[in-house]
Design a protein around this motif. Structure first.
Motif, PDB file in Angstrom:
ATOM      1  N   TYR A  34     -30.249 -29.134   5.993  1.00 26.26           N
ATOM      2  CA  TYR A  34     -31.007 -30.111   5.201  1.00 26.26           C
ATOM      3  C   TYR A  34     -31.539 -31.193   6.129  1.00 26.26           C
ATOM      4  CZ  TYR A  34     -28.721 -27.730   1.367  1.00 26.26           C
ATOM      5  OH  TYR A  34     -28.278 -26.770   0.508  1.00 26.26           O
ATOM      6  N   ARG A  35     -32.714 -31.712   5.815  1.00 22.16           N
ATOM      7  CA  ARG A  35     -33.356 -32.708   6.668  1.00 22.16           C
ATOM      8  C   ARG A  35     -33.587 -34.030   5.962  1.00 22.16           C
ATOM      9  NH1 ARG A  35     -31.338 -30.596   9.718  1.00 22.16           N
ATOM     10  NH2 ARG A  35     -31.911 -28.987  11.204  1.00 22.16           N
ATOM     11  N   LEU A  71     -22.293 -48.364  -2.444  1.00 26.21           N
ATOM     12  CA  LEU A  71     -23.084 -48.429  -1.207  1.00 26.21           C
ATOM     13  C   LEU A  71     -22.254 -49.155  -0.146  1.00 26.21           C
ATOM     14  CD1 LEU A  71     -25.939 -47.930   0.066  1.00 26.21           C
ATOM     15  CD2 LEU A  71     -26.405 -50.328  -0.432  1.00 26.21           C
ATOM     16  N   ARG A  72     -21.583 -50.208  -0.591  1.00 27.36           N
ATOM     17  CA  ARG A  72     -20.782 -51.031   0.311  1.00 27.36           C
ATOM     18  C   ARG A  72     -19.569 -50.252   0.843  1.00 27.36           C
ATOM     19  NH1 ARG A  72     -17.405 -54.146  -1.712  1.00 27.36           N
ATOM     20  NH2 ARG A  72     -18.411 -54.157  -3.752  1.00 27.36           N
ATOM     21  N   VAL A  73     -18.895 -49.489  -0.017  1.00 33.47           N
ATOM     22  CA  VAL A  73     -17.655 -48.841   0.420  1.00 33.47           C
ATOM     23  C   VAL A  73     -17.860 -47.477   1.076  1.00 33.47           C
ATOM     24  CG1 VAL A  73     -16.245 -50.069  -1.276  1.00 33.47           C
ATOM     25  CG2 VAL A  73     -17.159 -47.815  -1.858  1.00 33.47           C
ATOM     26  N   ALA A  74     -19.004 -46.834   0.817  1.00 30.51           N
ATOM     27  CA  ALA A  74     -19.184 -45.485   1.382  1.00 30.51           C
ATOM     28  C   ALA A  74     -20.637 -45.156   1.704  1.00 30.51           C
ATOM     29  CB  ALA A  74     -18.623 -44.431   0.417  1.00 30.51           C
ATOM     30  N   GLY A  75     -21.536 -45.475   0.782  1.00 28.88           N
ATOM     31  CA  GLY A  75     -22.934 -45.042   0.921  1.00 28.88           C
ATOM     32  C   GLY A  75     -23.604 -45.556   2.182  1.00 28.88           C
ATOM     33  N   GLY A  76     -23.351 -46.827   2.513  1.00 26.07           N
ATOM     34  CA  GLY A  76     -23.997 -47.438   3.670  1.00 26.07           C
ATOM     35  C   GLY A  76     -23.610 -46.740   4.964  1.00 26.07           C
ATOM     36  N   LYS A  77     -22.306 -46.512   5.098  1.00 29.03           N
ATOM     37  CA  LYS A  77     -21.793 -45.845   6.301  1.00 29.03           C
ATOM     38  C   LYS A  77     -22.375 -44.420   6.404  1.00 29.03           C
ATOM     39  CE  LYS A  77     -17.255 -45.061   8.383  1.00 29.03           C
ATOM     40  NZ  LYS A  77     -15.820 -45.038   8.064  1.00 29.03           N
ATOM     41  N   LEU A  78     -22.422 -43.758   5.267  1.00 28.50           N
ATOM     42  CA  LEU A  78     -22.958 -42.397   5.235  1.00 28.50           C
ATOM     43  C   LEU A  78     -24.428 -42.376   5.666  1.00 28.50           C
ATOM     44  CD1 LEU A  78     -22.561 -39.458   4.511  1.00 28.50           C
ATOM     45  CD2 LEU A  78     -22.993 -40.036   2.123  1.00 28.50           C
ATOM     46  N   LEU A  79     -25.204 -43.346   5.168  1.00 26.55           N
ATOM     47  CA  LEU A  79     -26.625 -43.425   5.543  1.00 26.55           C
ATOM     48  C   LEU A  79     -26.773 -43.610   7.055  1.00 26.55           C
ATOM     49  CD1 LEU A  79     -27.855 -45.553   2.532  1.00 26.55           C
ATOM     50  CD2 LEU A  79     -28.909 -43.401   3.246  1.00 26.55           C
ATOM     51  N   GLU A  80     -25.920 -44.470   7.613  1.00 22.09           N
ATOM     52  CA  GLU A  80     -25.966 -44.696   9.073  1.00 22.09           C
ATOM     53  C   GLU A  80     -25.653 -43.404   9.819  1.00 22.09           C
ATOM     54  OE1 GLU A  80     -23.195 -47.776  10.193  1.00 22.09           O
ATOM     55  OE2 GLU A  80     -24.201 -49.210   8.847  1.00 22.09           O
ATOM     56  N   GLN A  81     -24.630 -42.695   9.353  1.00 21.56           N
ATOM     57  CA  GLN A  81     -24.216 -41.463  10.039  1.00 21.56           C
ATOM     58  C   GLN A  81     -25.280 -40.372   9.923  1.00 21.56           C
ATOM     59  OE1 GLN A  81     -20.398 -40.879   8.181  1.00 21.56           O
ATOM     60  NE2 GLN A  81     -19.343 -42.210   9.649  1.00 21.56           N
ATOM     61  N   ALA A 112     -28.521 -40.956   9.608  1.00 17.21           N
ATOM     62  CA  ALA A 112     -29.637 -41.386  10.468  1.00 17.21           C
ATOM     63  C   ALA A 112     -29.306 -41.120  11.939  1.00 17.21           C
ATOM     64  CB  ALA A 112     -29.939 -42.859  10.232  1.00 17.21           C
ATOM     65  N   ALA A 113     -28.036 -41.335  12.306  1.00 14.54           N
ATOM     66  CA  ALA A 113     -27.623 -41.133  13.697  1.00 14.54           C
ATOM     67  C   ALA A 113     -27.804 -39.670  14.126  1.00 14.54           C
ATOM     68  CB  ALA A 113     -26.171 -41.569  13.883  1.00 14.54           C
ATOM     69  N   LEU A 114     -27.775 -38.758  13.146  1.00 13.91           N
ATOM     70  CA  LEU A 114     -27.983 -37.338  13.459  1.00 13.91           C
ATOM     71  C   LEU A 114     -29.465 -36.970  13.390  1.00 13.91           C
ATOM     72  CD1 LEU A 114     -25.002 -35.678  11.515  1.00 13.91           C
ATOM     73  CD2 LEU A 114     -25.189 -36.098  13.964  1.00 13.91           C
ATOM     74  N   GLY A 115     -30.303 -37.974  13.192  1.00 18.74           N
ATOM     75  CA  GLY A 115     -31.744 -37.737  13.175  1.00 18.74           C
ATOM     76  C   GLY A 115     -32.289 -37.250  11.839  1.00 18.74           C
ATOM     77  N   LEU A 116     -31.485 -37.380  10.771  1.00 20.02           N
ATOM     78  CA  LEU A 116     -31.955 -36.936   9.459  1.00 20.02           C
ATOM     79  C   LEU A 116     -32.707 -38.087   8.765  1.00 20.02           C
ATOM     80  CD1 LEU A 116     -28.766 -35.018   8.252  1.00 20.02           C
ATOM     81  CD2 LEU A 116     -30.758 -34.139   9.460  1.00 20.02           C
ATOM     82  N   ALA A 117     -33.729 -37.714   7.990  1.00 18.14           N
ATOM     83  CA  ALA A 117     -34.528 -38.725   7.287  1.00 18.14           C
ATOM     84  C   ALA A 117     -33.841 -39.078   5.973  1.00 18.14           C
ATOM     85  CB  ALA A 117     -35.927 -38.191   7.042  1.00 18.14           C
ATOM     86  N   ALA A 118     -32.739 -39.839   6.064  1.00 13.64           N
ATOM     87  CA  ALA A 118     -31.941 -40.155   4.877  1.00 13.64           C
ATOM     88  C   ALA A 118     -32.538 -41.345   4.126  1.00 13.64           C
ATOM     89  CB  ALA A 118     -30.504 -40.470   5.294  1.00 13.64           C
TER      90      ALA A 118
END
Ligand SMILES: [Zn+2]
Length: 390
Positions: A46-47, A58-68, A70-76
């Protein structure tokens, strides 16, 4: 493979039962599981993941997930589902369309639900409608519906359950779940405790109403329930072990429902009572109560009623009568159920929950009509077919 999934497959094999549903794979329940989500999504090809959360998750999980991601180059991208006028995030048409609009805007190819049961219901129905898969990242061990295929949604103020899809995979991070509000942990325990009466009603419906039944599924569900009861202290103090037992039980109960294909194992008169209260609250514009908090208290009320009844008066023969008596004997009395709810840190009476006496009485008289095709003892009682114990 996830231990409970393995156990279910093995038990089915031993009985020569074929399980033809796919379980989510992988199901990861461990500290740090959140960090395994992004690599999984990348591996699957998935891209453009869309993370669905609310302000809190978002504060407890979503934000961190979005960062991770993005770090893999996915357009999250993300959708922050907005609360309604009462301040509750609900699975209504507004929330569903909000997610669908973002799916279209960003051209998302997978949805990741990072949140509670409600956000899962919004995500699973939006994903189903858009023809996308969804991945589950629960942020609270509050309901047994994470891996469900059905989505209870609210349309024009009426709650209906529609067919949707189950998650591809589940990443339940114990570090995240332990930080969930204590009331949500207690609610998850309440949803599990409700199995005492749902399992009884299922047995009752089996022997007196010809309801479809599976011994395998009943055993899985009862095992998950008893694990929670044994560990109530740890769950109430939200130790890592306690939270693990609870989320495992909630997932296992969900898997049991998947295997059976219907909600019988996990939903009896206590759920009908809970739905009745929920609809009344919606109609009168009151803030929603947690599903599992209602189910736990409803379970105590149903147990109180059931122990005054004679389900065996519906049995056609002595053998069935004995089975029904034995099944009722496995339902603890209301005092024991309330004591367990208190130990888990949740409301144990209608007063603590905020449900009035009049509403309770009305729901006890009418809630069986919510599922007109389900034969529960509450229904038999209200239709005058069972006697009272003298
Ligand atoms: Zn439930």
């Amino acid at each position: 493979m996830y231990e409970a999934a393995l156990r279910i497959r093995k038990a089915a094999e031993e009985r020569g039962i074929r399980i033809d549903v796919e379980f989510p794979d992988p199901i990861v329940v461990e500290a740090g599981a959140l960090s395994r989500t992004a690599p999984y999504i990348q591996d699957k090809g998935y891209r453009k993941p869309l993370v669905v959360a609310d302000e809190n998750t978002l504060r407890v999980a979503g934000g961190k997930l979005l960062e991770q991601l993005a770090a893999l180059g996915l357009a999250a991208e993300k959708t922050i589902v907005k609360p309604d006028r009462q301040g509750d995030v609900i699975a209504d048409e507004a929330s569903i369309v909000q997610v669908l609009l973002d799916v279209q805007r960003y051209g998302a190819d997978v949805i990741v639900a990072a949140g509670s049961g409600t956000l899962h219901d919004v995500s699973r129905y939006a994903a189903y409608t858009a023809g996308l898969p969804f991945v589950s990242v629960p942020t609270a061990p509050s309901v047994d519906g994470f891996n469900s295929k059905g989505a209870p949604i609210v349309i024009r103020g009426e709650k209906i359950t529609v067919q949707a899809i189950g998650p591809l995979a589940i990443f339940a991070d114990l570090d995240v779940l332990r930080e969930a509000p204590p009331a949500m942990v207690a609610a998850g325990f309440g949803d599990m405790l409700g199995k005492y009466t749902s399992l009884f009603d299922w047995t009752f419906g089996r022997w007196t109403g010809g309801e479809p039944y599976s011994e395998l599924v009943a055993e899985i569900t009862e095992r998950a329930l008893l694990e929670c009861v044994r560990n109530v202290e740890a769950i109430g103090s939200r130790t890592e072990e306690g939270v693990r037992v609870l989320i495992d039980a909630l997932i296992e109960s969900g898997l049991a429902m998947l295997v059976f294909g219907q909600s019988h194992p996990a939903s009896g008169a206590e759920h009908h009572l809970s739905h009745y209260w929920e609809m009344e609250f919606m109609r009168t514009g009151r803030r929603a109560l947690l599903h599992g908090a209602k189910v736990g208290v409803a379970c105590a009320e149903i147990a109180a009623l059931y122990h005054t009844l004679e389900p065996e008066s519906e049995a056609g023969d002595a053998e069935t009568a004995a089975k029904l008596r034995e099944a009722l004997g496995r339902v603890p009395g209301p005092d024991e159920i309330r004591a367990l709810l208190r130990k888990a840190g949740g409301p144990s009476t209608i007063e603590e929950l905020g449900v009035g006496r009049e509403l309770l009485e009305r729901s006890l008289a009418e809630a069986h009509r919510i599922r007109p095709n389900r034969y529960t003892l509450l229904r038999a009682c209200n239709e005058g077919r069972v006697g009272r114990r003298s």
